[in-house]
Design a protein around this motif. Structure first.
Motif, PDB file in Angstrom:
ATOM      1  N   LEU A 218      66.179  51.655   2.797  1.00 24.19           N
ATOM      2  CA  LEU A 218      67.277  52.335   3.495  1.00 24.19           C
ATOM      3  C   LEU A 218      67.042  52.214   4.990  1.00 24.19           C
ATOM      4  CD1 LEU A 218      69.768  54.168   3.720  1.00 24.19           C
ATOM      5  CD2 LEU A 218      68.239  56.142   3.356  1.00 24.19           C
ATOM      6  N   VAL A 219      67.960  51.543   5.680  1.00 32.79           N
ATOM      7  CA  VAL A 219      67.877  51.343   7.126  1.00 32.79           C
ATOM      8  C   VAL A 219      69.085  52.041   7.749  1.00 32.79           C
ATOM      9  CG1 VAL A 219      67.789  49.654   9.000  1.00 32.79           C
ATOM     10  CG2 VAL A 219      66.735  49.113   6.785  1.00 32.79           C
ATOM     11  N   GLU A 220      68.834  53.092   8.509  1.00 34.04           N
ATOM     12  CA  GLU A 220      69.957  53.852   9.044  1.00 34.04           C
ATOM     13  C   GLU A 220      69.594  54.558  10.352  1.00 34.04           C
ATOM     14  OE1 GLU A 220      71.138  57.021   6.444  1.00 34.04           O
ATOM     15  OE2 GLU A 220      69.096  57.807   6.211  1.00 34.04           O
ATOM     16  N   ASN A 221      70.642  54.810  11.139  1.00 34.01           N
ATOM     17  CA  ASN A 221      70.530  55.617  12.357  1.00 34.01           C
ATOM     18  C   ASN A 221      69.553  55.032  13.371  1.00 34.01           C
ATOM     19  OD1 ASN A 221      72.353  57.566  11.267  1.00 34.01           O
ATOM     20  ND2 ASN A 221      70.651  58.453  10.102  1.00 34.01           N
ATOM     21  N   ASN A 222      69.501  53.702  13.436  1.00 31.59           N
ATOM     22  CA  ASN A 222      68.696  53.036  14.457  1.00 31.59           C
ATOM     23  C   ASN A 222      69.591  52.610  15.617  1.00 31.59           C
ATOM     24  OD1 ASN A 222      65.976  52.670  12.946  1.00 31.59           O
ATOM     25  ND2 ASN A 222      67.494  51.909  11.490  1.00 31.59           N
ATOM     26  N   TYR A 223      68.957  52.328  16.762  1.00 31.24           N
ATOM     27  CA  TYR A 223      69.660  51.874  17.953  1.00 31.24           C
ATOM     28  C   TYR A 223      69.076  50.545  18.399  1.00 31.24           C
ATOM     29  CZ  TYR A 223      71.141  56.763  18.170  1.00 31.24           C
ATOM     30  OH  TYR A 223      71.668  57.996  17.876  1.00 31.24           O
ATOM     31  N   HIS A 224      69.942  49.592  18.732  1.00 33.80           N
ATOM     32  CA  HIS A 224      69.459  48.295  19.195  1.00 33.80           C
ATOM     33  C   HIS A 224      70.522  47.662  20.083  1.00 33.80           C
ATOM     34  CE1 HIS A 224      71.948  46.249  16.032  1.00 33.80           C
ATOM     35  NE2 HIS A 224      71.724  47.398  15.416  1.00 33.80           N
ATOM     36  N   THR A 258      70.320  49.363   1.637  1.00 32.66           N
ATOM     37  CA  THR A 258      71.439  49.982   2.334  1.00 32.66           C
ATOM     38  C   THR A 258      71.174  49.962   3.831  1.00 32.66           C
ATOM     39  OG1 THR A 258      71.917  51.436   0.456  1.00 32.66           O
ATOM     40  CG2 THR A 258      72.818  52.068   2.593  1.00 32.66           C
ATOM     41  N   ILE A 259      72.135  49.452   4.585  1.00 30.01           N
ATOM     42  CA  ILE A 259      72.064  49.394   6.045  1.00 30.01           C
ATOM     43  C   ILE A 259      73.301  50.111   6.558  1.00 30.01           C
ATOM     44  CG2 ILE A 259      71.897  47.890   8.057  1.00 30.01           C
ATOM     45  CD1 ILE A 259      70.902  45.676   6.163  1.00 30.01           C
ATOM     46  N   GLN A 260      73.094  51.252   7.215  1.00 31.38           N
ATOM     47  CA  GLN A 260      74.248  52.072   7.573  1.00 31.38           C
ATOM     48  C   GLN A 260      73.997  52.881   8.843  1.00 31.38           C
ATOM     49  OE1 GLN A 260      74.697  54.581   4.105  1.00 31.38           O
ATOM     50  NE2 GLN A 260      73.061  55.979   4.743  1.00 31.38           N
ATOM     51  N   ASN A 261      75.090  53.156   9.540  1.00 29.95           N
ATOM     52  CA  ASN A 261      75.091  54.066  10.694  1.00 29.95           C
ATOM     53  C   ASN A 261      74.113  53.651  11.788  1.00 29.95           C
ATOM     54  OD1 ASN A 261      76.988  55.696   9.325  1.00 29.95           O
ATOM     55  ND2 ASN A 261      75.338  56.828   8.313  1.00 29.95           N
ATOM     56  N   ASN A 262      73.935  52.345  11.969  1.00 27.04           N
ATOM     57  CA  ASN A 262      73.116  51.857  13.070  1.00 27.04           C
ATOM     58  C   ASN A 262      74.018  51.560  14.267  1.00 27.04           C
ATOM     59  OD1 ASN A 262      70.396  51.603  11.652  1.00 27.04           O
ATOM     60  ND2 ASN A 262      71.735  50.402  10.307  1.00 27.04           N
ATOM     61  N   THR A 263      73.503  51.730  15.466  1.00 27.22           N
ATOM     62  CA  THR A 263      74.318  51.652  16.674  1.00 27.22           C
ATOM     63  C   THR A 263      73.887  50.487  17.542  1.00 27.22           C
ATOM     64  OG1 THR A 263      74.652  54.052  16.681  1.00 27.22           O
ATOM     65  CG2 THR A 263      75.045  52.880  18.758  1.00 27.22           C
TER      66      THR A 263
END
Length: 290
Positions: A218-224, A258-263
């Motif tokens: 689960l990859v989520e809520n990261n910033y890049h 799942t990859i979600q909600n990343n900015t």
């Protein structure tokens, strides 16, 4: 047994000793408790193998059942508030912090700068049966990993590690591929969230190759601030990468990713939460003893 390594600024080992340990570790299964390896002066180039290392590294590719029971697994370890910089100039294949088969391990609030290979490598076995679990790589500040070698990452994982986490890390300007956040062969059961990735060739890579794809990630809520991703993370910013989804068919299918909600950040103005993660990452003030 519990091992805690903290507030290390620079620990020195003669270069010849470091070479001997490095060569021995490549060919024999060893139990190596956490220790620091560095040589030369604080502002000089450093010629050692690994800066901090813990846990067993046994076998190179998919060994059978290296650890039979959870109570035999190496750990717990806590590696906290260490400063690790300019390492492995001579032996480029070495990580800043390398944790092999470990459980209940916290790698937190460290500063790693200019590592010739990956900065923090967690896990071993390329998918071998193991009892790794409850490991965390959190609140680290990493600058310019992979200055000499590619196919690693600022934070790199291997094999299944239930209830493990990669979170609240601030990663800047990785030099060579692949992902700044890199879950390699058969990495599974990771929650990767609230990391900040600045620059670098690829913000995220999830393995899909012949040694085995990732699963239950689960990859989520990261910033890049760049848009390149790879492996099971392609096409970029896909919400999911299930077995019937976007993964190349010539290799084993990716599973339950799942990859979600990343900015994606465009420009120099980062969201307040990303700035807060930057300020919280790295050594804790109360541990600046040296």
């Amino acid at each position: 047994m519990c091992v805690i390594v903290y507030a290390c600024s620079h620990v020195y080992v003669h270069a010849d000793c470091a070479r001997a340990i490095y060569v021995h570790a490549q060919f024999w299964c060893m139990f190596l408790w956490c220790f620091a390896l560095l040589a030369c002066a604080q502002h000089a180039h450093l010629f050692t193998s690994r800066r901090l290392r813990c846990g067993t590294l046994c076998g190179m590719t998919s060994p059978p059942d290296p650890i039979q029971s959870a109570d035999e697994q190496d750990g717990p370890f806590t590696i906290i508030s260490n400063t690790i910089e300019n390492i492995a100039v001579e032996y480029h294949g070495c990580a800043g912090i390398c944790a092999g088969y470990v459980a209940n391990t916290d790698i937190v609030h460290n500063q790693l700068t200019n590592t010739s290979n990956g900065a923090i490598c967690l896990g071993w076995g390329w998918g071998a049966n193991n009892t790794m679990h409850n490991n965390r790589v959190n609140y680290n500040h990493i600058v310019r990993s992979n200055t000499e070698l590619y196919d690693c990452g600022s934070i790199y994982t291997l094999s299944s590690q239930p209830n493990s986490e990669v979170a609240y890390n601030y990663i800047e300007n990785q030099v060579l591929r692949f992902g700044s956040l890199y879950h390699d062969a058969r990495s599974a059961h990771f929650h990767t969230h609230h990391n900040v990735v600045v620059g670098g060739p690829m913000w995220l890579y999830l393995q899909w190759g012949p040694l085995g794809p990732v699963d239950n990630i689960l990859v989520e809520n990261n910033y890049h601030n760049q848009t390149v991703a790879g492996g099971c993370a392609t096409p970029q910013h896909a919400d999911t990468c299930q077995a019937t989804g976007f993964c190349p068919t010539k290799y084993s299918p990716c599973g339950n990713v799942t990859i979600q909600n990343n900015t994606v950040v465009d420009g120099d103005t980062w969201p307040a939460e990303a700035v807060a993660i930057e300020h919280q990452a790295g050594p804790l003030p109360q541990h600046n003893l040296l």
